[in-house]
Motif scaffolding. Structure first.
Motif, short mmCIF file in Angstrom:
data_model
loop_
_atom_site.label_atom_id
_atom_site.label_comp_id
_atom_site.label_asym_id
_atom_site.label_seq_id
_atom_site.Cartn_x
_atom_site.Cartn_y
_atom_site.Cartn_z
N UNK A 163 29.40 35.26 6.18
CA UNK A 163 29.26 33.55 6.23
C UNK A 163 30.21 33.59 6.87
N UNK A 164 29.92 32.36 7.28
CA UNK A 164 30.41 31.39 8.09
C UNK A 164 31.71 30.96 8.01
N UNK A 165 33.16 31.61 8.05
CA UNK A 165 34.54 30.94 7.20
C UNK A 165 34.30 29.07 7.42
N UNK A 166 34.61 28.43 6.09
CA UNK A 166 34.33 26.81 6.22
C UNK A 166 36.11 26.35 6.46
N UNK A 167 36.08 25.57 7.04
CA UNK A 167 37.32 24.26 6.75
C UNK A 167 36.65 22.84 6.27
N UNK A 168 37.76 21.98 5.15
CA UNK A 168 37.92 21.07 4.81
C UNK A 168 38.34 20.09 4.56
N UNK A 169 39.21 18.83 5.65
CA UNK A 169 40.37 18.39 5.66
C UNK A 169 40.00 17.09 5.08
N UNK A 170 41.37 16.27 4.55
CA UNK A 170 41.08 14.95 3.63
C UNK A 170 42.50 14.85 4.16
N UNK A 171 42.29 12.52 4.22
CA UNK A 171 43.26 12.01 4.35
C UNK A 171 43.29 11.10 3.27
N UNK A 172 43.78 10.14 2.79
CA UNK A 172 43.87 8.95 1.75
C UNK A 172 45.12 8.20 1.92
N UNK A 186 49.24 7.13 -9.43
CA UNK A 186 49.93 8.41 -8.85
C UNK A 186 48.29 9.56 -9.14
N UNK A 187 48.71 9.97 -7.72
CA UNK A 187 47.99 11.76 -8.30
C UNK A 187 47.48 12.03 -6.41
N UNK A 188 46.61 13.26 -6.78
CA UNK A 188 46.30 13.43 -5.01
C UNK A 188 44.62 13.71 -5.48
N UNK A 189 43.86 12.81 -3.63
CA UNK A 189 42.66 13.23 -3.42
C UNK A 189 42.21 14.03 -2.63
N UNK A 190 41.06 14.69 -2.79
CA UNK A 190 40.84 15.44 -2.12
C UNK A 190 39.52 15.41 -2.16
N UNK A 242 37.32 23.76 -0.64
CA UNK A 242 38.69 22.41 -0.57
C UNK A 242 39.70 22.45 0.11
N UNK A 243 40.10 20.96 0.52
CA UNK A 243 40.90 20.17 1.15
C UNK A 243 41.69 20.37 0.06
N UNK A 244 43.34 20.34 0.48
CA UNK A 244 44.37 20.80 -0.25
C UNK A 244 44.58 18.75 -0.44
N UNK A 245 44.57 18.56 -1.71
CA UNK A 245 45.14 17.08 -1.45
C UNK A 245 46.11 16.79 -1.65
N UNK A 246 45.67 15.25 -1.02
CA UNK A 246 46.53 14.30 -0.46
C UNK A 246 46.74 13.12 -1.00
#
Length: 298
Positions: A193-202, A272-276, A289-293
């Motif tokens: 598989x083609x390695x994947x990346x995913x980012x997030x900014x909330x 309050x909490x984390x979005x991803x 999965x992105x690291x939670x923001x």
């Protein structure tokens, strides 16, 4: 180590280079360089073809013509091999080898190892082996448990993007004295598989309760042809939220990545909490999965 395109006589020989490490060398004598494995095995394999043996690297389900009297079973390999753009990826394979009483698996003349191949067994479009022969431990006078690696170097052109997906696994054995080779395919499957990346900014941060939180990010995956990461387009991506003090994410909605792999989703701020973002993966691309923001709600 790879076989690119047709797996003809000479390219098949290159595939065998990883197996030119005699078993005795694993016991302590110094091994030659990876280039030496390639040179020695290429000469041996090409010689057997020029002699008209008719053996190719992947000729039949269990081709023993002029090769050692061995068969393989119980092969185990990872369900998926995730390959990025630069780093070598090694995957360990185990299997059982059954051999004739006249086969000395400890001899300098003998080596065995696993391989994987893309496409059909008779005409694979690509294949990969390890840099060194497998190590085998005898369990009886005619059986042994073997362990070896599959080594893939994306930066050296081992893969093209079309190679992503399901591959089959097999094992082979060679003898140097007569350039004999025996191999057996269809012993298992894995996904390359083609390695994947995913980012997030909330944000915004902080946000007032009842107002809108906007999350943006990008889903990308390895391109094995230019060794860069590019957006994975038009793919379903989940927006998820984890309340502060808890450990479980809940899916809020699903959106699609755009033509550049960018992802954007909105939701109402309540706690309050984390979005991803979370991507479930495909046959060619692993889940990520992105690291939670964290967003503070006032």
């Amino acid at each position: 180590m790879r076989i690119r395109a047709t797996v003809a006589a000479v390219t098949g020989a290159l595939a065998l280079t990883a197996l030119a490490v005699p078993a005795a060398q694993a016991a302590g004598s110094s091994a030659p360089s990876r280039a030496d494995y390639r040179t020695d095995a290429t000469k041996a394999f090409a010689a057997s073809h020029s002699a008209g043996s008719g053996i190719t690297a992947f000729s039949t389900a269990a081709d023993t013509t002029d090769g050692p009297d061995v068969t393989f079973s119980n092969l185990k390999i990872a369900s998926a091999i995730k390959v990025g753009t630069t780093n070598m990826v090694a995957t360990t394979v185990t299997y059982t080898m059954t051999h004739g009483a006249d086969v000395d698996i400890t001899s300098d003349d003998f080596a065995t190892g696993p391989y994987i191949y893309k496409g059909t067994f008779d005409s694979p479009s690509n294949a990969a082996l390890g840099d060194e022969a497998a190590t085998c431990t005898a369990t009886s006078s005619t059986t042994a448990n073997c362990k070896g690696d599959i080594d893939i170097r994306p930066a050296e052109g081992d893969l093209v993007n079309a190679d992503a997906g399901t591959w089959s696994a097999g094992a082979l054995a060679i003898t140097y004295s007569n350039q004999g080779e025996t191999d057996q395919g269809s012993l298992g499957t894995t996904k390359v598989q083609r390695y994947s990346k995913l980012t997030v900014n909330a944000g915004p941060e902080p946000v007032y309760k009842g107002k809108t939180v906007t999350s943006t990010g990008k889903l990308s995956r390895a391109n094995w042809e230019d060794n860069e990461y590019h957006g994975y387009t038009v793919q379903p991506v989940k927006l998820q939220f984890r309340k502060a003090g808890t450990s479980t994410y809940t899916t809020i909605k699903t959106v699609n990545s755009d033509s550049y792999g960018n992802v954007k989703a909105t939701a109402t701020a309540t706690y309050d909490g984390y979005w991803r973002f979370s991507f479930a993966g495909t046959t060619t691309t692993p889940a990520v999965s992105a690291a939670g923001d964290y967003v503070d709600v006032k």
